[in-house]
Each structure stands twice: as structure tokens, then as C-alpha cells.
Write an enzyme that holds these catalytic residues in place. Structure first.
Site, PDB file in Angstrom:
ATOM      1  N   GLY A  11       0.824  -1.142  -0.094  1.00 32.91           N
ATOM      2  CA  GLY A  11      -0.197  -0.024   0.039  1.00 32.91           C
ATOM      3  C   GLY A  11       0.633   1.482  -0.086  1.00 32.91           C
ATOM      4  O   GLY A  11       0.390   2.220  -0.225  1.00 32.91           O
ATOM      5  N   ASN A  12       1.896   1.119   0.628  1.00 29.72           N
ATOM      6  CA  ASN A  12       2.709   2.413   0.613  1.00 29.72           C
ATOM      7  C   ASN A  12       3.516   3.004  -0.719  1.00 29.72           C
ATOM      8  O   ASN A  12       3.885   4.058  -0.697  1.00 29.72           O
ATOM      9  CB  ASN A  12       4.060   2.093   1.676  1.00 29.72           C
ATOM     10  CG  ASN A  12       4.807   1.332   0.994  1.00 29.72           C
ATOM     11  OD1 ASN A  12       4.567   0.046   0.836  1.00 29.72           O
ATOM     12  ND2 ASN A  12       6.278   1.342   1.201  1.00 29.72           N
ATOM     13  N   LYS A 130     -12.893 -10.838   6.955  1.00 30.27           N
ATOM     14  CA  LYS A 130     -12.158  -9.663   6.280  1.00 30.27           C
ATOM     15  C   LYS A 130     -13.163  -8.278   6.322  1.00 30.27           C
ATOM     16  O   LYS A 130     -14.001  -8.325   5.797  1.00 30.27           O
ATOM     17  CB  LYS A 130     -11.635  -9.996   4.912  1.00 30.27           C
ATOM     18  CG  LYS A 130     -10.984  -8.879   4.208  1.00 30.27           C
ATOM     19  CD  LYS A 130      -9.429  -8.822   4.673  1.00 30.27           C
ATOM     20  CE  LYS A 130      -8.918  -7.800   4.196  1.00 30.27           C
ATOM     21  NZ  LYS A 130      -7.337  -7.422   4.644  1.00 30.27           N
ATOM     22  N   LYS A 215      -3.878 -10.307  -1.166  1.00 36.26           N
ATOM     23  CA  LYS A 215      -3.101  -9.783  -2.346  1.00 36.26           C
ATOM     24  C   LYS A 215      -1.832 -10.579  -2.455  1.00 36.26           C
ATOM     25  O   LYS A 215      -1.130 -10.834  -3.582  1.00 36.26           O
ATOM     26  CB  LYS A 215      -2.948  -8.426  -2.323  1.00 36.26           C
ATOM     27  CG  LYS A 215      -2.124  -7.886  -1.167  1.00 36.26           C
ATOM     28  CD  LYS A 215      -2.123  -6.263  -1.154  1.00 36.26           C
ATOM     29  CE  LYS A 215      -1.651  -5.677   0.306  1.00 36.26           C
ATOM     30  NZ  LYS A 215      -0.181  -6.288   0.672  1.00 36.26           N
ATOM     31  N   LYS A 277       2.563 -12.356   3.870  1.00 34.61           N
ATOM     32  CA  LYS A 277       3.879 -12.006   2.934  1.00 34.61           C
ATOM     33  C   LYS A 277       4.753 -12.983   3.069  1.00 34.61           C
ATOM     34  O   LYS A 277       5.254 -13.549   1.912  1.00 34.61           O
ATOM     35  CB  LYS A 277       4.399 -10.697   3.323  1.00 34.61           C
ATOM     36  CG  LYS A 277       3.610  -9.580   2.995  1.00 34.61           C
ATOM     37  CD  LYS A 277       4.264  -8.138   3.422  1.00 34.61           C
ATOM     38  CE  LYS A 277       3.443  -6.987   3.138  1.00 34.61           C
ATOM     39  NZ  LYS A 277       1.984  -7.048   3.494  1.00 34.61           N
TER      40      LYS A 277
END
Length: 324
Positions: A11-12, A130, A215, A277
Site C-alpha cells: 500500500g505504501n 475480512k 493480495k 507475505k
């Protein structure tokens, strides 16, 4: 060594903490991101890009909700996901085009609005977890549950949020197009936000379904499907760490999948942040990928070569990476 790299943008790379989220702010962040990615192309790599969409799709949902007061029918979550893919893809496309032009790179950039198959029999659909969108009052949440059949839950005393299933990703419906574009030298932006979740009905038809696919796991699936050499996950920290934010914190550099799996099982990585991740990196390497790297955007170039960040490999090759 040049190869095919799947880059998963956190997102960053699009929206920094504390920013309002204007188009101008997001575009400026994307330009910085594009300058890093373009240099991966200069080194002879083939590039596939995927990205998150959490803040963007959340705001699109809010806009849809506000439109109801003006008599405008709201679009479902999966359509909002498609909107966010187009919006973010456009920004990355344009920023990369301009960066390529500066560097003399002749390369087409294509955004593919991507559908990802999910299994509606997965346990995630019987237990939506979620959270999406903004916080609302209990009264508003109960009305949405009654009127639209949605599931809402109270969130840590901050209000009520809608929750949806988060199933694992199946195959990318448009994967043959992604491969064809890569083979023709294009940079492809695909599976944004985890992809648009679609279910395959008994008739063979696919239909959109309200869910959120992680994602990072979708990026790993994409990397497998295009036979990528490297999965590069770019986030807001330079390394994966164990004992994070304690006096015992240790940043991980070169690590085997076996070692990282042990740390994962010990509970070092939170489900809502580094956990997915790490899980994606492990899955990619365990399923035959050469190398997975988790690092910050500023380390993209070195990370792609295994010279920065947390570099995950199978045991047989980790010694080579560690010495770089």
C-alpha cells in the site's frame, strides 16, 4: 541474472500513512515507485506487477454508499474491486510510460482487469472475517444486515464494519493473456487487489462474488502461473523480523524456506501484516520458485538480485545468495 520478476506492491507504494488519498498524492507516490521498477527493466528483466487496493476500494465503497442517498444504485464489492484495478493500473501504466520515455526504454505497459477463481465451498465463506470499508454505528450495521444480507461485526470498540470471506486464490482466468503479453515484451499489471473473486457455477459460467482475496497470496499464485524466477514483495519495512518491536528483534537476511517456516509456526508474524507475505514467500519457494524477497520499495533493485531485504531460498541455493 535477468529473469521474470513478479513485483507485489504494498500500500505504501500508492498511498502513504497520514495522506488524505487525493489523486495527486497517490500519483506522486506511484511516480517514485515507477522509477524503481523501470530500472529492473533496464537490467533485462521481464516484469509482472501486482498491487494492493485496500484504501482505494474502501473509499470506492464509501462513495457507492453515499450515492444511495441520491438514488444511485450502489455497485457490489467485486465491481468496486474492478474499478480499483482500473484506477491503480492507469496510474502505474502512465508513470511507467513516462519513466520509460526518460530512460529510452521501448516497452508497452498493459493493465489487465483480472478475475481470480475462488471455491465457494471453502470454509472462508461460512466464516467471513475480512473487514472492509468504513466504521458505522450498530444501528446502521443492523439495517445493512437486514436489508442486504451482509455480515457486520463490531471492531475493537471503534464501531461496526462489514466483513466478507477471504478465500485462497485459485487460477487467474486471464492467465493465457498475461503469458502472451509477457512473451511479446509487455510489462503486465494484473491481479490487482488479489483479483476480482469469481465463482464457477455448475453450468461453467463465472460470476462475481463478494469476497477479498489476500493480495500477497494472489501474487504468489500469479508468480507460479507465469513461471517467475523471483517473487519480490515490496512493503514498508526493509526486512522481515522475528521478535518484532522488542529488544530481541532480529532482522532476517538470507534465510531458508525451512528456517522461515519454523519462525512462522512459532507465531512471529501477525496474520494482518507480515504473516501473508511470509506465507506467500514460503509457498513460492517451496513450489519451485528460485527466490522470494521481502523488502522496502527503496530496496527494489538490490532486492531483485538477492542483495537486500529478507531473501528466501531453498536450502540448496541459500549459500550462494548469502555471499552476494
Amino acid at each position: 541474472m535477468p529473469g521474470t520478476i513478479v513485483v507485489a506492491l504494498g500500500g505504501n507504494a500508492i498511498l502513504q500513512p497520514g495522506q488524505k488519498g487525493t489523486f495527486e498524492e497517490q500519483m506522486e507516490n506511484v511516480k517514485i515507485t515507477a522509477s524503481q521498477l523501470a530500472r529492473l527493466i533496464l537490467k533485462g528483466n521481464r516484469l509482472v506487477i501486482t498491487h494492493g487496493n485496500g484504501p482505494q476500494v474502501g473509499r470506492i465503497l464509501q462513495q457507492q454508499s453515499m450515492g444511495e442517498y441520491g438514488g444511485i444504485p450502489p455497485m457490489p464489492l467485486f465491481v468496486c474491486g474492478a474499478m480499483s484495478q482500473g484506477m491503480i493500473g492507469y496510474m502505474v501504466q502512465q508513470a511507467l510510460y513516462n519513466e520509460f520515455r526518460k530512460l529510452g526504454i521501448d516497452r508497452t505497459v498493459v493493465t489487465l482487469v483480472s478475475q481470480v477463481i475462488v471455491d465457494t465451498k471453502d470454509p472462508a465463506f461460512s466464516n467471513p472475517t475480512k473487514p472492509i470499508g468504513a466504521f458505522y454505528s450498530q444501528q446502521e450495521a443492523m439495517k445493512a444486515q437486514k436489508d442486504r444480507g451482509e455480515v457486520w461485526k463490531e471492531d475493537s470498540g471503534r464501531g461496526w464494519r462489514r466483513v466478507v470471506p477471504s478465500p485462497p486464490p485459485g487460477g487467474l482466468l486471464e492467465i493465457s493473456a498475461v503469458k502472451a503479453l509477457i512473451n511479446h515484451g509487455a510489462v503486465v499489471i494484473a491481479s490487482g487487489g488479489g483479483g476480482i473473486p469469481v465463482a464457477v457455477r455448475d453450468t461453467g459460467e463465472v460470476t462475481g462474488i463478494d469476497a477479498v482475496i489476500d493480495k500477497d497470496l494472489a501474487a504468489e499464485k500469479l508468480a507460479e502461473e507465469v513461471d517467475a524466477d523471483v517473487l519480490l514483495i515490496l512493503t514498508d519495512v526493509s526486512h522481515v523480523a522475528i521478535n518484532y518491536k522488542t529488544h530481541l528483534q532480529q532482522n532476517l537476511t538470507a534465510v531458508t524456506a525451512e528456517e522461515l517456516s519454523d519462525y512462522y509456526e512459532q507465531g512471529h508474524f501477525k496474520a494482518g501484516s507480515m504473516g501473508p507475505k511470509v506465507k506467500a514467500a514460503l509457498k513460492f519457494v517451496e513450489n519451485g520458485g528460485r527466490m522470494a524477497v521481502i523488502t522496502s520499495l527503496g530496496n527494489a533493485l538490490l532486492g531483485a538480485e538477492g542483495r537486500a531485504g529478507t531473501v528466501v531460498t531453498r536450502k540448496a541455493v541459500v549459500e550462494n545468495i548469502a555471499g552476494i
